[in-house]
Design an enzyme around this catalytic site. Structure first.
Site, PDB file in Angstrom:
ATOM      1  CB  SER A 151     -39.230  35.382 -24.099  1.00 35.33           C
ATOM      2  OG  SER A 151     -39.056  33.726 -23.273  1.00 35.33           O
ATOM      3  CB  SER A 152     -43.901  32.169 -21.373  1.00 37.31           C
ATOM      4  OG  SER A 152     -45.104  32.018 -22.320  1.00 37.31           O
ATOM      5  N   GLY A 165     -38.187  24.792 -20.825  1.00 34.21           N
ATOM      6  CA  GLY A 165     -37.361  23.745 -20.532  1.00 34.21           C
ATOM      7  C   GLY A 165     -36.559  23.606 -20.383  1.00 34.21           C
ATOM      8  CB  THR A 218     -46.395  31.648 -25.955  1.00 37.57           C
ATOM      9  OG1 THR A 218     -45.545  31.108 -24.303  1.00 37.57           O
ATOM     10  CG2 THR A 218     -47.742  31.936 -25.482  1.00 37.57           C
ATOM     11  CG  ASN A 237     -40.090  33.859 -27.766  1.00 37.02           C
ATOM     12  OD1 ASN A 237     -40.572  34.384 -28.666  1.00 37.02           O
ATOM     13  ND2 ASN A 237     -40.671  33.344 -27.156  1.00 37.02           N
ATOM     14  CB  SER A 253     -37.412  31.450 -24.262  1.00 40.45           C
ATOM     15  OG  SER A 253     -37.601  32.391 -24.843  1.00 40.45           O
ATOM     16  N   GLY A 254     -38.817  30.925 -27.000  1.00 38.49           N
ATOM     17  CA  GLY A 254     -39.165  30.319 -29.008  1.00 38.49           C
ATOM     18  C   GLY A 254     -39.167  29.256 -30.138  1.00 38.49           C
TER      19      GLY A 254
END
Length: 1000
Positions: A159-160, A383, A111, A156, A106-107
Site C-alpha cells: 500500500s502506498s 481515494g 500503483t 494491501n 488502498s489495494g
C-alpha cells in the site's frame, strides 16, 4: 467499440455512457458481467474504470502495446494502454500538457496502474542511449519509492502511504527526456506505530533481512526483525507474499541506476538504521517521576550514525527547553513525554529523509535542456476513506478527495461544453451537486475547520478535545454539512459519540474523532515542527501545510488537460474471481462515478466523426453503399434519414454526429450486423460461382489484351497526326487563319502572352523591353503596348487595370487565393441600395463578435472618410480611416479580414473581425479611397487582435477538406479553408488571357 455492442448481453457494454438506464443497479450489473469475463476495463466516455482481478492477466505484453499504439481511443476494447496512448498522441498533436489522475482505495491497483503507464511509455516512445537512460531512471524510481513509502496494511500488501505526482517530460519529437516527482502527506506515524496485522515501511525489513553481515555490523544492527520495537508492533514482520531479501537487491540496483554513489547510499542506510536504534531507546523514572535513560548503547549508535553530539541528543530526549527573555531553563520530561519526544524525532528524521530522497531522484531525472517541453503528469493518490474510527489521516485524505472531485466535475463540464461549442451544438445545462460548500467548510480562511484547528493549537492555555469541539459548534452550528452530538436531532444523536463530529461529504457521511488527541498521527498533537531551531516565526501546522500543497497541486492540474483512471477493489480478501457487490457499490459511490456518468449522459450519449460513422454504417443505405462520392457529413445525413432517425434523436455538428439515446445506436448496430451477414452470404455464393467462370475469365483477359493493343495503336496514330498538323501549321504560319494553322496560331498567341506577362515594362518610359510579337499578334501586341504605356486611356479599362495592379502589388505570391481572383472584374458596389452619388462602395460581410465569435450578417460601407458597419440601415460601428492602424489577412485561401483600430477612449469598440467573399475587391477599394496600401499585412500563422484594453484574442488558420469557422478549445477563432490543391484550378496565365481577350 461499436463492433462489441452485438455481444452486449453476454459481456456487457464497453462504455457506461451507452447504458440504456443510468441507474446504480445497471452500472453494477454491467461491471459484474464484464468482470466475470476477465474484462477489467470499462469506459465512462474517456474515463477508465479498472477493477482489480487479483490475478495475472495476459494483456500487458509487448504485443498488446503494439496493438494500441497510435489507434483511436474507441477503436479497440477499453485498456489502460489506450488511455496512455491517446494522452500521449493528443499531447504531441496539440503541443499542450496533460495529466492522468489515478485514484481508488488502498489495494485497488493504483500503483500497478501507474507502473503500467510508465512501462508503456518506456516501450512506445522513440529510443536512443540517452533516452533509455532517462526511462530507466523513471522506471527504477518506482522500487525505491515503494521501499521507502509503501507498507503492508490490512487491505494491501504493498500500500502506498503517500500521494505521488510525477511529471514525465517530452520533447517536440515525443521523446521522454526527463521527469519530476512531488510527494504528499507521507504517513509518518507508521514509523513508530503499526496496527495489528500491519507492517512498517518496507525498507526497514529489507535492510534487516537482506543487508550483508558487514553492512549490518557497520550499522550496529542484528539480523531479525524481532530485535526492533518499531518492527514488531503489528506482529506480522514476515509476510508470505513479500520477499524482503529479493526486494533488497532490487532497491540496491535501482539506487545505482538513479545515480546514488556508495557514499550517498551508505548515509541513507545509516539514517534508516538510526531510526531502528531510536525505537529501542527506553526510559526509566526516578523518584520524582522524571525520565532517565536505562541504557546508553542504543543512544550512542543513534549519535554515531547521525553524526550528532550524544549529550545534546540525550538532553533533547529527556528535557524541555523553556526560554524566558534571555534565559533558558531545562524542565525534565516525564517518561511518557520522553517516549513521545523519541517517537516525534524518529518520525521527523524519516519524513525529512523521504523528502531528501525524492529530491535526489528528481536531480537524477532532471532535463537540463531549456527548450520548451510538454508533460504528462501521473497523480497516484489515496481515494475516499471511511473506517470505523476516522481520525486525522482520513480527514486529510477525504479533504483531498473533495478538492479533486471539485476539480474533476469542473474540468469534465468544461471539456463537454467546449466540445459542444466547437461542434455548434447547443449546450444543455447539467444538474449536479456542487461540493464547493464542503470545501469551504474545511478550508475557508478564518472560519473553516483547518483555521479553527490552527487557532486552537496555538492559543494560550490548555487546548483539549472538548474546547476544540466547542469552537467548531460555535462557528459551524448552522452549517447543513456539519453535525455533532450536541447539534444533532434525537435520532442522529444515537449514532454519535460526544467527542465526534460528522461531515456530509459529496460521497456520503463520515464521522471523525476530535482530531487532536484521538489521531494516530501524533504530529497533530504537536501541531507544528520548525526546521530552524532559532526561528521565532510562528510555524505552520501540518494540516495547513497539506492545505497549501493541495492548492498548489490543484493549480498544476488546472493548467493541464485531464484523463482519469478510477481503480476498484473486487473484494476484501484479495481472491481472484470474487465480485463483492456491496464493496464495489461503496467504491462507485465514493469515487463519484455515477455523478460523472450523469454529466456525460446529460446531452448526447454517443458522438463520432462523420467519416468514421459513414465508413461503418454505409451498407445500411443504398445511396451510400458501396461508395459515397460527396462530403461525409452529407452522406451521414442521407444515411440517418434512411434509417428513420427522429429529429430529437440526433444532431449534426461541424465534424461529428451526436446521437442522444443508446437505444438508437443499438438499433443501428443490430441492423448493421444483420446486413453484414447478408453481404457475407452473397460473397459466399459469389465464391462458388467464381470457380465456374475461370474459363470465361481467361477469355475476357484475352479480349482485354486485344482491346488494349488496339487502343495503343490508335494512340500512336493520333500522336503522328498531331505532330504532322503542328509541322503543317508551322509551315503555313504566314498565311491567313485556316484549318491547317488555326491550332498552331492559338498556341503561338498563348505562348507569347505568357512570356509577355513575365516581361512587362517596369515604367511608362520603358519602351525597349517590349517583346517582339509573332506576325499573327502584331496588332494585339500594339494595342497592349498602348494600353500600358499611355496609362489606360480607355476609362473603364484604365480603372480596372489600375485596381488590378494595386491588388497584384499587395497579394501576388503572398495569398494562395489571389491567382483565382485575377480573371474577375471588380464591381462598383455589391449592394445597390446603399450606393449614393458619392460613389460609396458597399459589400455584404459576416462579422464575428469579439467575445464568443458569434457570426452576424452585416454590410460594410466605404465612404471618403470612414468604414461603416451596418445592420439593416442601422450603424453598428464607425471606423475613421485615420484610426485604422492596420489590416491583417492570412496567406491561405480563406476570406477573413482583421481591421486593427486605434482606441482613443476606454469604451470604444476594439478590433473588427469579418469574413468577406470579395476580399480582394474590398481591400483594393479601401486602398484607393484611403491610401492604405502599406497598412495591409499578409500573415502566416495566427492573427492577434484587441478586444478591449488589456484583453486580446486571436484568429488561428488551417486547411482542411471543407471550410469552416468555429471557436476552438483554446478560446481562439479557428478558420479552416480549402487547401490550395482542392481549389478549382484557374491559372494566372488563363486569367490574363481571358481579361485581355475581352478587350482585344
Amino acid at each position: 467499440m461499436e463492433g462489441a455492442l452485438t455481444a452486449r448481453d453476454r459481456v456487457g457494454i464497453q462504455d457506461f455512457v451507452l447504458l440504456d438506464e443510468t441507474t446504480e443497479a445497471a452500472f453494477l450489473s454491467n461491471l459484474k458481467k464484464r468482470f466475470s469475463k476477465d474484462l477489467i476495463y470499462t469506459y465512462i466516455g474517456t474515463l477508465l474504470v479498472s477493477v482489480n482481478p487479483y490475478k495475472e492477466l495476459d494483456i500487458y505484453n509487448k504485443k498488446q502495446m503494439d496493438i494500441y499504439m497510435g489507434v483511436n481511443f474507441f477503436e479497440l476494447p477499453p485498456h489502460i494502454y489506450a488511455l496512455a496512448d491517446n494522452a500521449y498522441h493528443t499531447m504531441l498533436t496539440e503541443f499542450n500538457n496533460h495529466f492522468i489522475l489515478i485514484s481508488g482505495e488502498s489495494g485497488a491497483g493504483k500503483t500497478e496502474a501507474s507502473k503500467k503507464i510508465l512501462q508503456y511509455y518506456a516501450v512506445s516512445c522513440p529510443s536512443t542511449t540517452l533516452l533509455n537512460t532517462v526511462r530507466d531512471k523513471m522506471l527504477m524510481s518506482n522500487p525505491v519509492l515503494e521501499a521507502f513509502g509503501n507498507a503492508k496494511t490490512l487491505k494491501n500488501d504493498n500500500s502506498s502511504r503517500f500521494g505521488k505526482y510525477m511529471d514525465i517530460q517530452f520533447d517536440g519529437q515525443g521523446d521522454a527526456v526527463g521527469g519530476h516527482i512531488l510527494n504528499y502527506l507521507l504517513e509518518k506515524s507508521r514509523v513508530v506505530h503499526q496496527n495489528h496485522g500491519e507492517r512498517n515501511f518496507h525498507i526497514f525489513y529489507q535492510l534487516v533481512e537482506g543487508g550483508s553481515d558487514d553492512l549490518l555490523h557497520q550499522l550496529g544492527l542484528e539480523r531479525g526483525c524481532q530485535h526492533y520495537n518499531y518492527l514488531t508492533q503489528g506482529q506480522c514482520a514476515i509476510v508470505q507474499s513479500i520477499n524482503d531479501k529479493n526486494d533488497w537487491k532490487t532497491v540496491k540496483n535501482a539506487l545505482q541506476i538513479i545515480n546514488f554513489d556508495e557514499t550517498a547510499t551508505n548515509h541513507l542506510f545509516e539514517v534508516i538504521a538510526s531510526v531502528l536504534h531510536l525505537g529501542n531507546v527506553r526510559f526509566d523514572s526516578d523518584s520524582k517521576g522524571h525520565a532517565l535513560l536505562n541504557n546508553n548503547t542504543e543512544l550512542h549508535w543513534v549519535s554515531n550514525l547521525l553524526g550528532v553530539d550524544a549529550h545534546r541528543l540525550q538532553e533533547g530526549l529527556t528535557f524541555r527547553k523553556i526560554e524566558a527573555k534571555k534565559d533558558q531553563v531545562l524542565s525534565p520530561f516525564t517518561t511518557d513525554h520522553a517516549i513521545y519526544a523519541r517517537d516525534a524525532l524518529a518520525k521527523a528524521i524519516y519524513g525529512q529523509t523521504f523528502t531528501w530522497l525524492v529530491n535526489r531522484i528528481n536531480e537524477s531525472m532532471e532535463n537540463k535542456d531549456p527548450s520548451r517541453k510538454t508533460v504528462i503528469g501521473l497523480l497516484d493518490i489515496y481515494g475516499f476513506e471511511v473506517f470505523y474510527v476516522n481520525s486525522f489521516e482520513q480527514f486529510c485524505i477525504n479533504y483531498c478527495n473533495e478538492k479533486l472531485q471539485q476539480l474533476f466535475i469542473e474540468l469534465t463540464l468544461k471539456s463537454e461544453q467546449e466540445e459542444y461549442e466547437a461542434e455548434g451544438i447547443e449546450w444543455e445545462p447539467v444538474q449536479f451537486f456542487n461540493n464547493k460548500i464542503i470545501c469551504d467548510l474545511i478550508e475557508e480562511k478564518h472560519r473553516g475547520i483547518i483555521s479553527l484547528l490552527d487557532e486552537e493549537c496555538l492559543r494560550p492555555g490548555d487546548a483539549t478535545d472538548l474546547t476544540f469541539l466547542e469552537r467548531l459548534e460555535e462557528k459551524m452550528g448552522n452549517h447543513p454539512h456539519f453535525v455533532t452530538h450536541k447539534l444533532a436531532d434525537k435520532m442522529t444523536r444515537k449514532t454519535l459519540e460526544r467527542g465526534d463530529f460528522r461531515l456530509l461529504h459529496y460521497a456520503g457521511e463520515v464521522t471523525y474523532c476530535v482530531l487532536m488527541c484521538q489521531s494516530k498521527n501524533d504530529i497533530v498533537k504537536e501541531c507544528f515542527s520548525s526546521m530552524d531551531p532559532d526561528s521565532r516565526r510562528r510555524p505552520e501546522t501540518v494540516v495547513t501545510q497539506f492545505k497549501s500543497s493541495l492548492q498548489k497541486l490543484t493549480e498544476i492540474l488546472m493548467a493541464k488537460e485531464a484523463w482519469y483512471i478510477r481503480c476498484l477493489k473486487s473484494n476484501e480478501s484479495k481472491q481472484s474471481g470474487q465480485f463483492d457487490e456491496a464493496l464495489i457499490r461503496h467504491q462507485v459511490k465514493y469515487l463519484g462515478l455515477m455523478e460523472h456518468l450523469r454529466v456525460r449522459r446529460a446531452g448526447f450519449a454517443y458522438r463520432r466523426k462523420y467519416d468514421v460513422f459513414l465508413k461503418r454504417y454505409k451498407p445500411l443505405c443504398p445511396a451510400t453503399w458501396p461508395h459515397w462520392r460527396g462530403v461525409a457529413a452529407d452522406g451521414v445525413e442521407v444515411l440517418v434519414q434512411h434509417l428513420g432517425y427522429l429529429p430529437d434523436e440526433y444532431k449534426m455538428g461541424r465534424t461529428k454526429i451526436f446521437i442522444r439515446h443508446p437505444r438508437t445506436l443499438f438499433a443501428t448496430e443490430d441492423a448493421y450486423e444483420k446486413c453484414k451477414h447478408e453481404l457475407g452470404e452473397r460473397n459466399t455464393k459469389a465464391t462458388g460461382q467464381r470457380e465456374n467462370t475461370e474459363n470465361r475469365k481467361k477469355l475476357i483477359e484475352s479480349c482485354w489484351r486485344g482491346t488494349q493493343a488496339r487502343k495503343e495503336k490508335e494512340k500512336r496514330a493520333w500522336a503522328v497526326k498531331v505532330i504532322k498538323k503542328f509541322i503543317k501549321g508551322y509551315m503555313t504560319r504566314g498565311q491567313a487563319k485556316n484549318t491547317d494553322n488555326s491550332e498552331y496560331l492559338a498556341f503561338v498567341r498563348q505562348n507569347y502572352l505568357n512570356r509577355l506577362r513575365d516581361n512587362l515594362p517596369k515604367t511608362v518610359l520603358d519602351k525597349t523591353t517590349w517583346l517582339t510579337p509573332p506576325a499573327v499578334l502584331t496588332e494585339g501586341s500594339l494595342f497592349l503596348f498602348v494600353v500600358i504605356t499611355v496609362k489606360f486611356s480607355i476609362p473603364f479599362l484604365s480603372l480596372q487595370f489600375q485596381m488590378k495592379l494595386i491588388t497584384s502589388s499587395i497579394f501576388k505570391g503572398k495569398k494562395d487565393s489571389y491567382p483565382q481572383s485575377v480573371a474577375h472584374p471588380f464591381a462598383d458596389s455589391r449592394i445597390s441600395k446603399y450606393q449614393t452619388p458619392s460613389h460609396n462602395y458597399c459589400v455584404p460581410v459576416i462579422k464575428y463578435d469579439r467575445n464568443g465569435f458569434k457570426p452576424r450578417q452585416r454590410q460594410l460601407i466605404l465612404t471618403q472618410t470612414a468604414v461603416y458597419v451596418i445592420e439593416e440601415a442601422k450603424i453598428k460601428q464607425r471606423v475613421l480611416y485615420t484610426s485604422l492602424k492596420g489590416i491583417s489577412v492570412s496567406n491561405l485561401t480563406d476570406s477573413t479580414i482583421v481591421f486593427h483600430i486605434t482606441r482613443e477612449e476606454p469604451k470604444q469598440k476594439g478590433d473588427l473581425v469579418v469574413q468577406c467573399d470579395h476580399l480582394f475587391e474590398l481591400l483594393t477599394k479601401l486602398c484607393v479611397i484611403a491610401n492604405k496600401q502599406n497598412a495591409i499585412k499578409v500573415v502566416q500563422g495566427s492573427i492577434n487582435f484587441e478586444i478591449q484594453a488589456g484583453k486580446g484574442g486571436a484568429v488561428d488558420f488551417s486547411t482542411g477538406p471543407e471550410p469552416m469557422v468555429y471557436k476552438a478549445k483554446n478560446g481562439h477563432l479557428m478558420v479552416v479553408s480549402w487547401a490550395l490543391s482542392l481549389l478549382s484550378h484557374v491559372s494566372v496565365q488563363t486569367g490574363y488571357h481571358f481579361f485581355f481577350s475581352d478587350y482585344i
